[in-house]
Design a protein around this motif. Structure first.
Motif, PDB file in Angstrom:
ATOM      1  N   GLY A 102      -1.712   2.783  -5.459  1.00  0.00           N
ATOM      2  CA  GLY A 102      -1.335   4.177  -5.186  1.00  0.00           C
ATOM      3  C   GLY A 102      -1.962   5.120  -6.185  1.00  0.00           C
ATOM      4  N   ARG A 103      -1.148   6.082  -6.670  1.00  0.00           N
ATOM      5  CA  ARG A 103      -1.654   7.068  -7.628  1.00  0.00           C
ATOM      6  C   ARG A 103      -0.880   7.032  -8.944  1.00  0.00           C
ATOM      7  N   ASP A 104       0.371   6.587  -8.897  1.00  0.00           N
ATOM      8  CA  ASP A 104       1.243   6.653 -10.081  1.00  0.00           C
ATOM      9  C   ASP A 104       1.878   5.296 -10.371  1.00  0.00           C
ATOM     10  N   ILE A 105       1.250   4.232  -9.924  1.00  0.00           N
ATOM     11  CA  ILE A 105       1.883   2.906 -10.051  1.00  0.00           C
ATOM     12  C   ILE A 105       1.918   2.474 -11.523  1.00  0.00           C
ATOM     13  N   ALA A 159      -5.751  18.049  -5.645  1.00  0.00           N
ATOM     14  CA  ALA A 159      -4.309  18.259  -5.464  1.00  0.00           C
ATOM     15  C   ALA A 159      -3.522  17.104  -6.089  1.00  0.00           C
ATOM     16  N   ASP A 160      -3.996  15.873  -5.896  1.00  0.00           N
ATOM     17  CA  ASP A 160      -3.274  14.703  -6.423  1.00  0.00           C
ATOM     18  C   ASP A 160      -3.335  14.656  -7.957  1.00  0.00           C
ATOM     19  N   ARG A 161      -4.452  15.145  -8.524  1.00  0.00           N
ATOM     20  CA  ARG A 161      -4.601  15.119  -9.993  1.00  0.00           C
ATOM     21  C   ARG A 161      -3.834  16.238 -10.664  1.00  0.00           C
ATOM     22  N   GLU A 162      -3.743  17.388  -9.968  1.00  0.00           N
ATOM     23  CA  GLU A 162      -3.205  18.569 -10.650  1.00  0.00           C
ATOM     24  C   GLU A 162      -1.749  18.849 -10.336  1.00  0.00           C
ATOM     25  N   ARG A 163      -1.116  18.030  -9.491  1.00  0.00           N
ATOM     26  CA  ARG A 163       0.288  18.316  -9.182  1.00  0.00           C
ATOM     27  C   ARG A 163       1.145  18.037 -10.423  1.00  0.00           C
ATOM     28  N   LYS A 164       2.323  18.685 -10.441  1.00  0.00           N
ATOM     29  CA  LYS A 164       3.186  18.554 -11.624  1.00  0.00           C
ATOM     30  C   LYS A 164       3.851  17.183 -11.681  1.00  0.00           C
ATOM     31  N   ASP A 210       0.882  -1.169   0.000  1.00  0.00           N
ATOM     32  CA  ASP A 210       0.000   0.000   0.000  1.00  0.00           C
ATOM     33  C   ASP A 210       0.921   1.219   0.000  1.00  0.00           C
ATOM     34  N   THR A 211       1.178   1.799  -1.185  1.00  0.00           N
ATOM     35  CA  THR A 211       2.170   2.884  -1.248  1.00  0.00           C
ATOM     36  C   THR A 211       1.666   4.154  -0.566  1.00  0.00           C
ATOM     37  N   GLY A 212       0.338   4.306  -0.452  1.00  0.00           N
ATOM     38  CA  GLY A 212      -0.216   5.464   0.250  1.00  0.00           C
ATOM     39  C   GLY A 212       0.244   5.508   1.699  1.00  0.00           C
ATOM     40  N   VAL A 219       3.065  16.244   0.986  1.00  0.00           N
ATOM     41  CA  VAL A 219       4.443  15.764   0.891  1.00  0.00           C
ATOM     42  C   VAL A 219       4.643  15.000  -0.439  1.00  0.00           C
ATOM     43  N   ALA A 220       3.553  14.403  -0.941  1.00  0.00           N
ATOM     44  CA  ALA A 220       3.625  13.603  -2.169  1.00  0.00           C
ATOM     45  C   ALA A 220       3.782  14.469  -3.418  1.00  0.00           C
ATOM     46  N   SER A 221       3.622  15.793  -3.282  1.00  0.00           N
ATOM     47  CA  SER A 221       3.788  16.653  -4.456  1.00  0.00           C
ATOM     48  C   SER A 221       5.240  17.098  -4.612  1.00  0.00           C
ATOM     49  N   VAL A 278      10.939  13.929  -2.748  1.00  0.00           N
ATOM     50  CA  VAL A 278      10.321  12.887  -1.915  1.00  0.00           C
ATOM     51  C   VAL A 278       9.946  11.699  -2.797  1.00  0.00           C
ATOM     52  N   ARG A 279       9.274  11.971  -3.901  1.00  0.00           N
ATOM     53  CA  ARG A 279       8.828  10.877  -4.781  1.00  0.00           C
ATOM     54  C   ARG A 279      10.021  10.106  -5.336  1.00  0.00           C
ATOM     55  N   ASP A 280      11.058  10.878  -5.785  1.00  0.00           N
ATOM     56  CA  ASP A 280      12.237  10.215  -6.363  1.00  0.00           C
ATOM     57  C   ASP A 280      12.882   9.271  -5.345  1.00  0.00           C
ATOM     58  N   ILE A 333       3.101   4.708   2.823  1.00  0.00           N
ATOM     59  CA  ILE A 333       4.458   5.273   2.903  1.00  0.00           C
ATOM     60  C   ILE A 333       4.351   6.806   2.933  1.00  0.00           C
ATOM     61  N   TYR A 334       3.528   7.355   2.010  1.00  0.00           N
ATOM     62  CA  TYR A 334       3.366   8.820   1.992  1.00  0.00           C
ATOM     63  C   TYR A 334       2.698   9.304   3.281  1.00  0.00           C
ATOM     64  N   ARG A 335       1.770   8.519   3.810  1.00  0.00           N
ATOM     65  CA  ARG A 335       1.124   8.897   5.071  1.00  0.00           C
ATOM     66  C   ARG A 335       2.149   8.928   6.208  1.00  0.00           C
ATOM     67  N   PHE A 336       3.024   7.935   6.239  1.00  0.00           N
ATOM     68  CA  PHE A 336       4.039   7.862   7.292  1.00  0.00           C
ATOM     69  C   PHE A 336       4.961   9.093   7.221  1.00  0.00           C
ATOM     70  N   ALA A 367     -10.796  17.962  -2.196  1.00  0.00           N
ATOM     71  CA  ALA A 367      -9.588  18.791  -2.194  1.00  0.00           C
ATOM     72  C   ALA A 367      -8.346  17.927  -2.438  1.00  0.00           C
ATOM     73  N   ARG A 368      -8.321  16.760  -1.821  1.00  0.00           N
ATOM     74  CA  ARG A 368      -7.141  15.891  -1.948  1.00  0.00           C
ATOM     75  C   ARG A 368      -7.026  15.339  -3.370  1.00  0.00           C
ATOM     76  N   ASP A 369      -8.169  14.897  -3.950  1.00  0.00           N
ATOM     77  CA  ASP A 369      -8.135  14.379  -5.320  1.00  0.00           C
ATOM     78  C   ASP A 369      -7.663  15.458  -6.294  1.00  0.00           C
TER      79      ASP A 369
HETATM   80  O1   DC Z   1      -3.900   5.978  -0.992  1.00  0.00           O
HETATM   81  P1   DC Z   1      -3.939   6.952   0.225  1.00  0.00           P
HETATM   82  O2   DC Z   1      -5.237   7.712   0.287  1.00  0.00           O
HETATM   83  O3   DC Z   1      -3.613   6.277   1.508  1.00  0.00           O
HETATM   84  O4   DC Z   1      -2.759   8.011  -0.072  1.00  0.00           O
HETATM   85  C1   DC Z   1      -2.537   9.147   0.731  1.00  0.00           C
HETATM   86  C2   DC Z   1      -1.925  10.260  -0.113  1.00  0.00           C
HETATM   87  O5   DC Z   1      -0.620   9.872  -0.546  1.00  0.00           O
HETATM   88  C3   DC Z   1      -2.686  10.611  -1.393  1.00  0.00           C
HETATM   89  O6   DC Z   1      -3.615  11.650  -1.200  1.00  0.00           O
HETATM   90  C4   DC Z   1      -1.611  10.979  -2.366  1.00  0.00           C
HETATM   91  C5   DC Z   1      -0.362  10.303  -1.880  1.00  0.00           C
HETATM   92  N1   DC Z   1       0.053   9.171  -2.700  1.00  0.00           N
HETATM   93  C6   DC Z   1       0.732   9.448  -3.858  1.00  0.00           C
HETATM   94  O7   DC Z   1       0.907  10.613  -4.218  1.00  0.00           O
HETATM   95  N2   DC Z   1       1.239   8.428  -4.603  1.00  0.00           N
HETATM   96  C7   DC Z   1       1.029   7.162  -4.271  1.00  0.00           C
HETATM   97  N3   DC Z   1       1.551   6.182  -5.030  1.00  0.00           N
HETATM   98  C8   DC Z   1       0.290   6.841  -3.111  1.00  0.00           C
HETATM   99  C9   DC Z   1      -0.207   7.881  -2.344  1.00  0.00           C
END
Ligand code: DC
Length: 205
Positions: A107-110, A161-166, A32-34, A79-81, A85-87, A36-39, A157-159
Motif C-alpha cells: 500500500g502506501r502507509d504499511i 495527492a498521496d504524498r502530500e495528504r496530512k 493488496d490494501t489499495g 477517499v484515502a485522504s 476512512v483510514r482509521d 480496499i480503498y478502490r472498492f 496527480a495521484r502520487d
Molecule cells: O495501490 P493502488 O494504486 O491500487 O491504490 C489506490 C489508491 O488508494 C492510492 O492512490 C492511494 C490509496 N491507498 C492508500 O492511501 N493507502 C494504502 N495503504 C493503499 C492505497
C-alpha cells in the motif's frame, strides 16, 4: 510463524505484482490494501457514504473487476485522504498482518503506520515513464482510448495527492529497503526481495 512483509511505493511501481509473487514464494497470505480503498472509492462514485460502505464491507467479496479504471483510482486516492476512512480500516489490516504463516501487505502507509514493527519493509519505486508504460500495457487492452500522456498525468496527480495528504502520506519508512525497479525485470526485482526476506527469516528463527 508470524512474519510481516510491509511493502509501499507509488502507483504502478510494480509492488502489486512483486508482492503477489513474494507471497506465493514464501507461502504467506497477501493483502493488496489499495484494492480496499478502490472498492470504497467505487462505492462513493455510486453515491454511498464511505463510512457506511466500510461498515457493510465484506473483505472477502472485494472483486478486482472494474476497480482498476482511472476514475476509480482517483476516487480511491480521494477517499484515502479522509482520516475517518483510514482509521476504520486499520484494525483489519493489522490483524491480517499478524496472521499465522506470514503475511505480505502492500500500500502506501504499511511500513510507516499500519505495521511499523514489520520484520521486513520494502519501498518499491520506478521512474514515472516506466510506471506509466507498464500501466499502459496492462490497461490499453481493455481501454482503446487510453494514452500514455493521460496515464502519466494521472499517476503524477495521484502520487502528489498521496504524498502530500496530512493523514498517512506515502512515505518511505526510515528502515525500509529501497527497491528501484526502473531497470529491473519483475523476476530480478523479486529475486532481490526474496534475498532480503530470506535473510530476515533466518535472523528471526
Ligand atoms: O495501490 P493502488 O494504486 O491500487 O491504490 C489506490 C489508491 O488508494 C492510492 O492512490 C492511494 C490509496 N491507498 C492508500 O492511501 N493507502 C494504502 N495503504 C493503499 C492505497
Amino acid at each position: 510463524m508470524k512474519f510481516t512483509v510491509a511493502i509501499d511505493g507509488p502507483a504502478a511501481s510494480g509492488k502489486g505484482t512483486i508482492s503477489r509473487k513474494l507471497s506465493e514464494y514464501f507461502g504467506f497470505s497477501y493483502l493488496d490494501t489499495g484494492l480496499i480503498y478502490r472498492f470504497i472509492g467505487l462505492k462513493v462514485l455510486s453515491g454511498f457514504d464511505p463510512l457506511e460502505a466500510i461498515e457493510k464491507l465484506n473483505y472477502h467479496e472485494i472483486e478486482v473487476d472494474g476497480l482498476r479504471t482511472e476514475a476509480v483510482s482517483k476516487a480511491a486516492s480521494q477517499v484515502a485522504s479522509d482520516r475517518q476512512v483510514r482509521d476504520a480500516l486499520v484494525e483489519y489490516q493489522r490483524n491480517f498482518s499478524r496472521r499465522c504463516g506470514g503475511a505480505v501487505l502492500d500500500g502506501r502507509d504499511i511500513g510507516t503506520v499500519i505495521c511499523p514493527n514489520a520484520e521486513v519493509k520494502l519501498y518499491i519505486t520506478a521512474s514515472e515513464e516506466i510506471r506509466a508504460a507498464r500501466r499502459f500495457q496492462e490497461l490499453s487492452i481493455k481501454d482503446k482510448d487510453l494514452t500514455i500522456e493521460s496515464l502519466i498525468s494521472e499517476l503524477r496527480a495521484r502520487d502528489l495527492a498521496d504524498r502530500e495528504r496530512k493523514v498517512s502520506p506515502l512515505l518511505k519508512a526510515e528502515d525500509a529497503v529501497l527497491l528501484d525497479t526502473t531497470e529491473l525485470s519483475i523476476d530480478a526485482s523479486v529475486a532481490l526481495a526474496v534475498n532480503t526476506i530470506s535473510k530476515a527469516i533466518r535472523l528471526s528463527t
